[in-house]
Design a protein around this motif. Structure first.
Motif, PDB file in Angstrom:
ATOM      1  N   LEU A  70      -2.848 -40.944  -1.102  1.00 28.74           N
ATOM      2  CA  LEU A  70      -4.237 -40.561  -0.843  1.00 28.74           C
ATOM      3  C   LEU A  70      -4.353 -39.074  -0.543  1.00 28.74           C
ATOM      4  O   LEU A  70      -5.291 -38.413  -1.003  1.00 28.74           O
ATOM      5  CB  LEU A  70      -4.812 -41.377   0.313  1.00 28.74           C
ATOM      6  CG  LEU A  70      -4.968 -42.872   0.048  1.00 28.74           C
ATOM      7  CD1 LEU A  70      -5.463 -43.579   1.306  1.00 28.74           C
ATOM      8  CD2 LEU A  70      -5.895 -43.131  -1.119  1.00 28.74           C
ATOM      9  N   THR A  71      -3.402 -38.537   0.222  1.00 30.72           N
ATOM     10  CA  THR A  71      -3.412 -37.111   0.547  1.00 30.72           C
ATOM     11  C   THR A  71      -3.360 -36.274  -0.727  1.00 30.72           C
ATOM     12  O   THR A  71      -4.111 -35.309  -0.875  1.00 30.72           O
ATOM     13  CB  THR A  71      -2.239 -36.765   1.483  1.00 30.72           C
ATOM     14  OG1 THR A  71      -2.401 -37.504   2.700  1.00 30.72           O
ATOM     15  CG2 THR A  71      -2.192 -35.293   1.799  1.00 30.72           C
ATOM     16  N   GLN A  73      -4.224 -37.217  -3.837  1.00 33.48           N
ATOM     17  CA  GLN A  73      -5.445 -37.406  -4.623  1.00 33.48           C
ATOM     18  C   GLN A  73      -6.639 -36.709  -3.984  1.00 33.48           C
ATOM     19  O   GLN A  73      -7.429 -36.069  -4.675  1.00 33.48           O
ATOM     20  CB  GLN A  73      -5.725 -38.892  -4.817  1.00 33.48           C
ATOM     21  CG  GLN A  73      -4.711 -39.559  -5.709  1.00 33.48           C
ATOM     22  CD  GLN A  73      -4.920 -41.061  -5.810  1.00 33.48           C
ATOM     23  OE1 GLN A  73      -5.704 -41.645  -5.085  1.00 33.48           O
ATOM     24  NE2 GLN A  73      -4.199 -41.682  -6.722  1.00 33.48           N
ATOM     25  N   LEU A  74      -6.757 -36.828  -2.673  1.00 27.39           N
ATOM     26  CA  LEU A  74      -7.883 -36.192  -1.989  1.00 27.39           C
ATOM     27  C   LEU A  74      -7.744 -34.675  -1.995  1.00 27.39           C
ATOM     28  O   LEU A  74      -8.744 -33.963  -2.068  1.00 27.39           O
ATOM     29  CB  LEU A  74      -7.995 -36.717  -0.561  1.00 27.39           C
ATOM     30  CG  LEU A  74      -8.408 -38.190  -0.441  1.00 27.39           C
ATOM     31  CD1 LEU A  74      -8.227 -38.682   0.984  1.00 27.39           C
ATOM     32  CD2 LEU A  74      -9.834 -38.394  -0.906  1.00 27.39           C
ATOM     33  N   GLY A  77      -9.269 -33.027  -4.934  1.00 28.95           N
ATOM     34  CA  GLY A  77     -10.730 -33.028  -4.962  1.00 28.95           C
ATOM     35  C   GLY A  77     -11.287 -34.047  -5.934  1.00 28.95           C
ATOM     36  O   GLY A  77     -10.606 -34.496  -6.847  1.00 28.95           O
ATOM     37  N   ALA A  79     -11.968 -37.118  -5.519  1.00 24.98           N
ATOM     38  CA  ALA A  79     -11.431 -38.477  -5.438  1.00 24.98           C
ATOM     39  C   ALA A  79     -12.437 -39.407  -4.769  1.00 24.98           C
ATOM     40  O   ALA A  79     -13.189 -39.016  -3.886  1.00 24.98           O
ATOM     41  CB  ALA A  79     -10.127 -38.488  -4.654  1.00 24.98           C
ATOM     42  N   ILE A  81     -12.330 -43.313  -3.066  1.00 21.26           N
ATOM     43  CA  ILE A  81     -11.422 -44.389  -2.650  1.00 21.26           C
ATOM     44  C   ILE A  81     -12.248 -45.617  -2.329  1.00 21.26           C
ATOM     45  O   ILE A  81     -13.178 -45.548  -1.521  1.00 21.26           O
ATOM     46  CB  ILE A  81     -10.613 -43.979  -1.410  1.00 21.26           C
ATOM     47  CG1 ILE A  81      -9.786 -42.737  -1.721  1.00 21.26           C
ATOM     48  CG2 ILE A  81      -9.723 -45.116  -0.941  1.00 21.26           C
ATOM     49  CD1 ILE A  81      -9.175 -42.110  -0.501  1.00 21.26           C
ATOM     50  N   LEU A  98      -7.003 -41.519   7.989  1.00 21.63           N
ATOM     51  CA  LEU A  98      -7.380 -40.327   7.222  1.00 21.63           C
ATOM     52  C   LEU A  98      -7.896 -39.214   8.131  1.00 21.63           C
ATOM     53  O   LEU A  98      -7.576 -38.040   7.926  1.00 21.63           O
ATOM     54  CB  LEU A  98      -8.429 -40.684   6.168  1.00 21.63           C
ATOM     55  CG  LEU A  98      -7.909 -41.500   4.984  1.00 21.63           C
ATOM     56  CD1 LEU A  98      -9.068 -42.023   4.143  1.00 21.63           C
ATOM     57  CD2 LEU A  98      -6.947 -40.674   4.133  1.00 21.63           C
ATOM     58  N   PHE A 103      -8.605 -35.235   7.411  1.00 24.59           N
ATOM     59  CA  PHE A 103      -9.713 -35.403   6.464  1.00 24.59           C
ATOM     60  C   PHE A 103     -11.006 -35.718   7.196  1.00 24.59           C
ATOM     61  O   PHE A 103     -10.995 -36.312   8.268  1.00 24.59           O
ATOM     62  CB  PHE A 103      -9.409 -36.526   5.461  1.00 24.59           C
ATOM     63  CG  PHE A 103      -8.299 -36.196   4.516  1.00 24.59           C
ATOM     64  CD1 PHE A 103      -8.552 -35.424   3.387  1.00 24.59           C
ATOM     65  CD2 PHE A 103      -7.014 -36.628   4.762  1.00 24.59           C
ATOM     66  CE1 PHE A 103      -7.530 -35.101   2.517  1.00 24.59           C
ATOM     67  CE2 PHE A 103      -5.985 -36.310   3.896  1.00 24.59           C
ATOM     68  CZ  PHE A 103      -6.238 -35.543   2.773  1.00 24.59           C
ATOM     69  N   VAL A 105     -14.082 -38.027   6.896  1.00 23.39           N
ATOM     70  CA  VAL A 105     -14.464 -39.246   6.186  1.00 23.39           C
ATOM     71  C   VAL A 105     -15.971 -39.429   6.313  1.00 23.39           C
ATOM     72  O   VAL A 105     -16.502 -39.421   7.424  1.00 23.39           O
ATOM     73  CB  VAL A 105     -13.720 -40.472   6.758  1.00 23.39           C
ATOM     74  CG1 VAL A 105     -14.154 -41.740   6.046  1.00 23.39           C
ATOM     75  CG2 VAL A 105     -12.215 -40.271   6.658  1.00 23.39           C
TER      76      VAL A 105
END
Length: 109
Positions: A70-71, A73-74, A77, A79, A81, A98, A103, A105
């Protein structure tokens, strides 16, 4: 098995209605309480330590395992989920994991 447990859960429609309502409102507190109520087809015959182990394996440990992917992919930019609502609430929920990773959220209504 699972079908028998589903048929034996007469409150399933009501519970799913509560889950959808809480998710739609972004109510993580209610989602957490619904998580505690359990899904009968997953928890039949399990108590105490077995239920805690089920939560760790199906939710908490998975969030930590997902974090590197996830890190990445995020960090790239753009992304999006999507996860089951039960992955969201709690100190070990995906939202908290997260946020602790730095991040922001944001719930998308």
């Amino acid at each position: 098995g699972a079908v028998r447990a589903l048929l034996a859960a007469p409150d399933l429609a009501a519970r799913n209605g509560k889950l959808v309502d809480a998710f739609t409102r972004g109510d993580l507190v209610t989602l957490a309480s619904l998580r505690e109520e359990r899904m009968p087809w997953k928890t039949a015959g399990k108590t105490g330590d077995a239920l805690a182990a089920l939560d760790r394996a199906t939710l908490d440990d998975r969030h930590v395992a997902w974090l590197p992917t996830l890190t990445n992919q995020l960090g790239e930019g753009g992304a999006f989920i999507a996860v089951d609502a039960m992955h969201l609430p709690g100190d070990k929920g995906l939202v908290a994991v997260l946020e602790r990773a730095g991040f922001v959220v944001t719930r998308v209504p």
